[in-house]
Design a protein around this motif. Sequence first.
Motif, PDB file in Angstrom:
ATOM      1  N   ASN A   1       0.430  -1.142  -0.082  1.00 11.17           N
ATOM      2  CA  ASN A   1      -0.227   0.419   0.276  1.00 11.17           C
ATOM      3  C   ASN A   1       1.084   1.268   0.685  1.00 11.17           C
ATOM      4  O   ASN A   1       0.746   2.099  -0.351  1.00 11.17           O
ATOM      5  CB  ASN A   1      -0.750   0.470   1.141  1.00 11.17           C
ATOM      6  CG  ASN A   1      -1.890  -0.877   0.654  1.00 11.17           C
ATOM      7  OD1 ASN A   1      -2.899  -1.099   0.302  1.00 11.17           O
ATOM      8  ND2 ASN A   1      -2.633  -1.757   2.211  1.00 11.17           N
ATOM      9  N   VAL A   2       1.452   1.170   0.757  1.00  6.29           N
ATOM     10  CA  VAL A   2       2.805   1.916   0.354  1.00  6.29           C
ATOM     11  C   VAL A   2       3.513   3.001  -1.020  1.00  6.29           C
ATOM     12  O   VAL A   2       3.711   3.907  -0.715  1.00  6.29           O
ATOM     13  CB  VAL A   2       3.515   2.232   2.404  1.00  6.29           C
ATOM     14  CG1 VAL A   2       5.283   3.218   2.170  1.00  6.29           C
ATOM     15  CG2 VAL A   2       3.224   2.186   2.927  1.00  6.29           C
ATOM     16  N   LEU A   3       4.126   1.752  -1.259  1.00  2.11           N
ATOM     17  CA  LEU A   3       4.668   1.877  -2.332  1.00  2.11           C
ATOM     18  C   LEU A   3       3.674   1.867  -3.771  1.00  2.11           C
ATOM     19  O   LEU A   3       3.851   2.497  -4.624  1.00  2.11           O
ATOM     20  CB  LEU A   3       5.448   0.352  -3.022  1.00  2.11           C
ATOM     21  CG  LEU A   3       6.627   0.702  -1.957  1.00  2.11           C
ATOM     22  CD1 LEU A   3       7.459  -0.760  -2.599  1.00  2.11           C
ATOM     23  CD2 LEU A   3       7.000   1.339  -1.861  1.00  2.11           C
ATOM     24  N   GLY A   4       2.067   1.078  -3.472  1.00  2.00           N
ATOM     25  CA  GLY A   4       1.298   1.285  -4.884  1.00  2.00           C
ATOM     26  C   GLY A   4       0.950   0.099  -4.708  1.00  2.00           C
ATOM     27  O   GLY A   4       2.088  -0.440  -5.838  1.00  2.00           O
ATOM     28  N   LYS A   5      -0.199  -0.093  -5.706  1.00  2.30           N
ATOM     29  CA  LYS A   5      -0.140  -1.378  -5.479  1.00  2.30           C
ATOM     30  C   LYS A   5       0.043  -2.105  -7.307  1.00  2.30           C
ATOM     31  O   LYS A   5      -0.120  -2.487  -7.413  1.00  2.30           O
ATOM     32  CB  LYS A   5      -1.783  -1.747  -5.127  1.00  2.30           C
ATOM     33  CG  LYS A   5      -2.460  -1.523  -3.973  1.00  2.30           C
ATOM     34  CD  LYS A   5      -4.174  -1.805  -3.698  1.00  2.30           C
ATOM     35  CE  LYS A   5      -4.215  -2.212  -2.149  1.00  2.30           C
ATOM     36  NZ  LYS A   5      -5.106  -2.342  -1.812  1.00  2.30           N
ATOM     37  N   ASP A   6      -0.253  -0.828  -7.839  1.00  2.00           N
ATOM     38  CA  ASP A   6      -0.272  -1.313  -9.347  1.00  2.00           C
ATOM     39  C   ASP A   6       1.300  -0.801 -10.135  1.00  2.00           C
ATOM     40  O   ASP A   6       2.044   0.627  -9.424  1.00  2.00           O
ATOM     41  CB  ASP A   6      -1.424  -0.555 -10.139  1.00  2.00           C
ATOM     42  CG  ASP A   6      -2.523  -1.191  -9.525  1.00  2.00           C
ATOM     43  OD1 ASP A   6      -2.596  -2.599  -9.593  1.00  2.00           O
ATOM     44  OD2 ASP A   6      -3.204   0.030  -9.097  1.00  2.00           O
ATOM     45  N   THR A   7       1.728  -1.348 -10.750  1.00  2.00           N
ATOM     46  CA  THR A   7       2.691  -0.620 -11.756  1.00  2.00           C
ATOM     47  C   THR A   7       2.203   0.732 -12.453  1.00  2.00           C
ATOM     48  O   THR A   7       1.751   0.347 -13.142  1.00  2.00           O
ATOM     49  CB  THR A   7       3.607  -1.502 -12.538  1.00  2.00           C
ATOM     50  OG1 THR A   7       3.961  -3.522 -11.873  1.00  2.00           O
ATOM     51  CG2 THR A   7       4.583  -0.989 -13.205  1.00  2.00           C
ATOM     52  N   ALA A   8       3.093   1.590 -12.077  1.00  2.26           N
ATOM     53  CA  ALA A   8       3.138   2.694 -12.400  1.00  2.26           C
ATOM     54  C   ALA A   8       3.345   2.690 -14.191  1.00  2.26           C
ATOM     55  O   ALA A   8       4.288   2.122 -14.867  1.00  2.26           O
ATOM     56  CB  ALA A   8       3.787   4.242 -12.092  1.00  2.26           C
ATOM     57  N   ARG A   9       2.548   3.141 -15.239  1.00  2.00           N
ATOM     58  CA  ARG A   9       1.876   3.507 -16.457  1.00  2.00           C
ATOM     59  C   ARG A   9       3.030   4.548 -17.158  1.00  2.00           C
ATOM     60  O   ARG A   9       2.719   5.164 -16.531  1.00  2.00           O
ATOM     61  CB  ARG A   9       0.508   3.000 -16.909  1.00  2.00           C
ATOM     62  CG  ARG A   9       0.310   1.898 -16.442  1.00  2.00           C
ATOM     63  CD  ARG A   9       1.300   0.732 -17.362  1.00  2.00           C
ATOM     64  NE  ARG A   9       0.730  -0.566 -16.226  1.00  2.00           N
ATOM     65  CZ  ARG A   9       0.750  -2.392 -16.584  1.00  2.00           C
ATOM     66  NH1 ARG A   9       2.074  -2.112 -17.596  1.00  2.00           N
ATOM     67  NH2 ARG A   9       0.335  -2.661 -16.551  1.00  2.00           N
ATOM     68  N   PHE A  10       3.309   5.261 -18.411  1.00  2.00           N
ATOM     69  CA  PHE A  10       3.329   5.670 -18.958  1.00  2.00           C
ATOM     70  C   PHE A  10       2.566   6.296 -19.301  1.00  2.00           C
ATOM     71  O   PHE A  10       1.367   6.029 -19.896  1.00  2.00           O
ATOM     72  CB  PHE A  10       4.542   6.027 -20.205  1.00  2.00           C
ATOM     73  CG  PHE A  10       5.971   6.087 -19.618  1.00  2.00           C
ATOM     74  CD1 PHE A  10       6.430   6.840 -19.169  1.00  2.00           C
ATOM     75  CD2 PHE A  10       6.638   4.994 -20.055  1.00  2.00           C
ATOM     76  CE1 PHE A  10       7.977   6.934 -18.705  1.00  2.00           C
ATOM     77  CE2 PHE A  10       8.377   5.089 -19.749  1.00  2.00           C
ATOM     78  CZ  PHE A  10       8.345   6.296 -18.959  1.00  2.00           C
ATOM     79  N   GLN A  11       2.440   8.343 -19.372  1.00  2.00           N
ATOM     80  CA  GLN A  11       1.455   9.069 -19.623  1.00  2.00           C
ATOM     81  C   GLN A  11       1.600   9.450 -21.702  1.00  2.00           C
ATOM     82  O   GLN A  11       3.093   9.797 -21.484  1.00  2.00           O
ATOM     83  CB  GLN A  11       0.929  10.545 -19.349  1.00  2.00           C
ATOM     84  CG  GLN A  11       0.246   9.909 -17.677  1.00  2.00           C
ATOM     85  CD  GLN A  11       0.352  11.074 -16.095  1.00  2.00           C
ATOM     86  OE1 GLN A  11       0.363  12.383 -16.780  1.00  2.00           O
ATOM     87  NE2 GLN A  11       0.635  10.335 -15.606  1.00  2.00           N
ATOM     88  N   LYS A  12       1.380   9.618 -22.007  1.00  2.00           N
ATOM     89  CA  LYS A  12       1.623   9.597 -23.299  1.00  2.00           C
ATOM     90  C   LYS A  12       0.479  11.343 -23.865  1.00  2.00           C
ATOM     91  O   LYS A  12      -0.211  11.755 -23.582  1.00  2.00           O
ATOM     92  CB  LYS A  12       1.719   8.407 -24.941  1.00  2.00           C
ATOM     93  CG  LYS A  12       1.713   7.294 -24.153  1.00  2.00           C
ATOM     94  CD  LYS A  12       1.678   6.026 -24.871  1.00  2.00           C
ATOM     95  CE  LYS A  12       3.114   5.241 -25.246  1.00  2.00           C
ATOM     96  NZ  LYS A  12       2.141   3.897 -26.057  1.00  2.00           N
ATOM     97  N   SER A  13       1.497  12.002 -24.847  1.00  2.00           N
ATOM     98  CA  SER A  13       0.905  12.803 -25.777  1.00  2.00           C
ATOM     99  C   SER A  13      -0.281  12.946 -26.135  1.00  2.00           C
ATOM    100  O   SER A  13       0.525  11.778 -27.590  1.00  2.00           O
ATOM    101  CB  SER A  13       1.652  13.823 -25.851  1.00  2.00           C
ATOM    102  OG  SER A  13       1.007  15.124 -26.768  1.00  2.00           O
ATOM    103  N   SER A  14      -1.381  13.461 -26.500  1.00  2.00           N
ATOM    104  CA  SER A  14      -3.021  13.242 -28.195  1.00  2.00           C
ATOM    105  C   SER A  14      -1.099  13.347 -29.250  1.00  2.00           C
ATOM    106  O   SER A  14      -1.335  12.768 -30.252  1.00  2.00           O
ATOM    107  CB  SER A  14      -3.964  13.695 -27.834  1.00  2.00           C
ATOM    108  OG  SER A  14      -3.210  15.179 -27.657  1.00  2.00           O
TER     109      SER A  14
END
Length: 461
Positions: A84-97
């Motif tokens: 919970n401290v580290l975040g449950k999910d692997t972070a994803r990249f955000q992309k520009s449109s």
Amino acid sequence: MFENLSDKLQRSFKNLRGQGTITEENISDALREIRLALLESDVNLNVVTELIEHIRARALGEQVATALSPSEQIVKIVHDELVNVLGKDTARFQKSSQPPSVILMAGLQGSGKTTTSGKLAQWLKKAGHRPMLVSVDVYRPAAREQLAIVATSINAQLYKGDTKGEPADSKLVERLAKEAKREAANYGCDILIVDTAGRNHIDDALMAEMAMLKKLLNPSEILFVADAMTGQDAVNSAKAFNDHLTITGAILTKMDGDARGGAALSIRHVTGAPIKFLGTGEKPDAFEPFHPDRIVSRIMGHGDIATLLERAESTLDRGKAEQFAKKALSGDGFSLDDFREQLRQIKKMGSMKSILKMLPSVGPFAGMQQAVENVDEGQFTRVESIINSMTNKERQNHELINGSRRKRIAAGSGTTVQDVNNLLRQYGQMRKMFKTMGSGGGIKAQQRMMSQMQGRQKFGR
């Protein structure tokens, strides 16, 4: 990376073994040790306090599973809370449109931004992207040349730009950034990685320039690069950058060194931004996505088999592996040439220490983990040198290697006759083991052969 924290947590869990139930008294003793383990690993005090209270509340407030002992129950609760401290999910990249998507690399001087920019470009290339690199650090001598060297080493697109003798100021930074984004679009690059200037400490000029770049480039990602070995200093810097820029994620470098792991457990909690990558060495491919559940598994001593398998899949030649398996299990088809090729394949996965550290530190792997620090990384080089000093006929038929040949091989490889003898003995044991496995000779025979090979962690033993 997290060895100190993992060891301390394991000791605190042991104190609960043998307890029939979880009580306020025995949980307080365990939590005191867990708290100390976290603080000694440089975890932020506020993070530790909140984490301990959550563990206490769950341990005393939940119905204890009848299938779990008190120590196992605490281990499960600590695991869940760390995730919970580290975040449950692997972070994803955000992309520009509208490509190129811009990734703005932020951080203090010496954090490893330039090297990390190259590693990120390499990782993106493997994922099918077309990244372009640009350095807008016009202040530090040879900073832009350093990125050029990194880009060449990974065969990545680079916008060099021309400073035209202009003064090193924000106007020059602005022009280079504009030109790089335009050039990335012209070359069909879908991602532009911007390596920015750093400082020895945070100041108004640095933040003003970063704010200008954010407004100018409209980045889809602002990644804070932190040296994990600086501990709480990295956390404080991350908070300062986040307050001024609102970072979208963090990359921790030098996680293969003596980092105590506290920064990893603190940055997300303090900034709200996820950790997205870890730098685990100097080579371009010593870079891995940050999977919270896998990191917690390492901390808890359960290893990280998933990452190890992914590393093997991405680096090992599947065709060669299948060919080797057929030859090895067929009986006498396993030659010293095959032995050398397998060593080369293993070396592609990284250092032996890094591989062993991904195995669990409990159960049948416990003894292996204790021997990690005694692993001799030069062993692979020496073994390969010995095999290289043999003739083709000797590699195909080791029985040709008599006393005089052993002396020649030892002299040619810069080793001793004893080293050559040890290699041939170990090779012979491997041939017998594979032959037994291939002929279905029974589990006991295989176990006996494996036990004979265990304990020889260093070449020459």
